[in-house]
Design an enzyme around this catalytic site. Sequence first.
Site, mmCIF file in Angstrom:
data_model
loop_
_atom_site.group_PDB
_atom_site.id
_atom_site.type_symbol
_atom_site.label_atom_id
_atom_site.label_comp_id
_atom_site.label_asym_id
_atom_site.label_seq_id
_atom_site.Cartn_x
_atom_site.Cartn_y
_atom_site.Cartn_z
ATOM 1 N N HIS A 1 -3.056 0.784 5.235
ATOM 2 C CA HIS A 1 -1.791 1.197 4.609
ATOM 3 C C HIS A 1 -1.239 0.121 3.681
ATOM 4 O O HIS A 1 -0.328 0.381 2.881
ATOM 5 C CB HIS A 1 -0.756 1.516 5.697
ATOM 6 C CG HIS A 1 0.145 2.656 5.350
ATOM 7 N ND1 HIS A 1 0.687 2.831 4.100
ATOM 8 C CD2 HIS A 1 0.606 3.695 6.098
ATOM 9 C CE1 HIS A 1 1.450 3.913 4.095
ATOM 10 N NE2 HIS A 1 1.410 4.460 5.291
ATOM 11 N N ASP B 1 -0.887 4.420 0.181
ATOM 12 C CA ASP B 1 -0.042 5.197 1.075
ATOM 13 C C ASP B 1 -0.737 6.485 1.509
ATOM 14 O O ASP B 1 -1.859 6.787 1.101
ATOM 15 C CB ASP B 1 1.287 5.515 0.381
ATOM 16 C CG ASP B 1 2.071 4.251 0.051
ATOM 17 O OD1 ASP B 1 2.017 3.290 0.861
ATOM 18 O OD2 ASP B 1 2.716 4.218 -1.014
#
Length: 405
Positions: free
Chosen positions: A378, A382
């Site tokens: 992450h 995203d």
Amino acid sequence: MAVEVVMPKLGMAMKEGTVSLWSKEVGDPVEKGEAIASINSEKIEMDIESPAEGTILNIAVQEGQGVPPGTVICYIGNPNEKIMIDEPVAKENEQEIPEHEKLKTTESPILPRGERVMITPVARKMAQAANLDIEKIQGTGPSGRITKDDVQKAMKPDLKPENKEESIFVQAHSLDKAQEIPVNGMRKIIATRMQNSLQTSAQLTLTMKADITDLIILQKQATEILQKHESSKLTITDFVAKAVVLSLKEHPKMNSAYVDDKIHLFEPIHLGVAVALEKGLVVPVIRNAEACTLRQLADKGKELAKRARDSQLPSENMQGSTFTISNLGAFGVEHFTPILNTPETGILGIGSAFDTPLYIGDELERRTILPLSLTFDHRVLDGAPASAFLQTIKRYLEEPLTVIL
């Protein structure tokens, strides 16, 4: 004259090898070509064979110790033969031997097998200093060998774990009756890497299902044609691998690594394909996968997997991957959470395909579904772009002709 057994170089990039297990000890007779120890480097583990017939005179590198290639790990010669050792190798986390106690010449005592107690040299020295009877110490090392920890436990039988959770566990379970399995070799390497992966990256897993009914039909047709030409068949994993490569070209940010607070985007696609072995897991790398046809990708993957299972895969063939796929479908697993092969940004898990009724328009049909699990970092991207990447893989699998055109 005693024969030196050295740590081999398992690959051009190898800087250190570790002795994971000695199958012989000082005083044991050995035949030429007989396995005397197991060593590992990176994710390779292999046996070391005796280069000559004789007796193990001295073990210079202990289990769990890493040394550079070319380092002498043991000596083989005639019983009671004196050997010259330039400089003893100190085991990590053990006390240094004072200079005045270091011997340039050593003579290894040969004990009758019935009188020998399997114990590491450091453990023996500690036991002697504490006036402990080594025959009364329970060994937990390989083949029941007494280790330094066993001696420390015998010296302090009432020692309690400092960690509160461990203390509760000890109170709830009788550890004396539990089987203890030393974690070393490939298992230790995997354990360390998996823990480091989770500690050094922000991992999130997305799941999706692909309808591969048409893909299975195409795969069976391709297999029939290839078998006529005595070629190996194409598997569903081969099609997934090609779909991943095509998807990485459309989503280049997934073909990257997070290193030193920077995102490194790679143009070549070096695809890692996890292979399960008896002793653990290795990840052979298909380099420049973007330049491979489906059949080339399949042939290279099968060849690398075979060499890995035969313990003939050099360490350089397991380094430098930019994305990894892992298939647990053969074990009946559907969705799972693969752990990143850091510093890579993504890894795709392939589950077990299953049949289910689905509406295609107004008609209910029997369709084959393939579960997919994408774990990504992450810190690099995203959920939306990661989902788009997974959606692209799904599209290629559900439109299989696009994979081979």
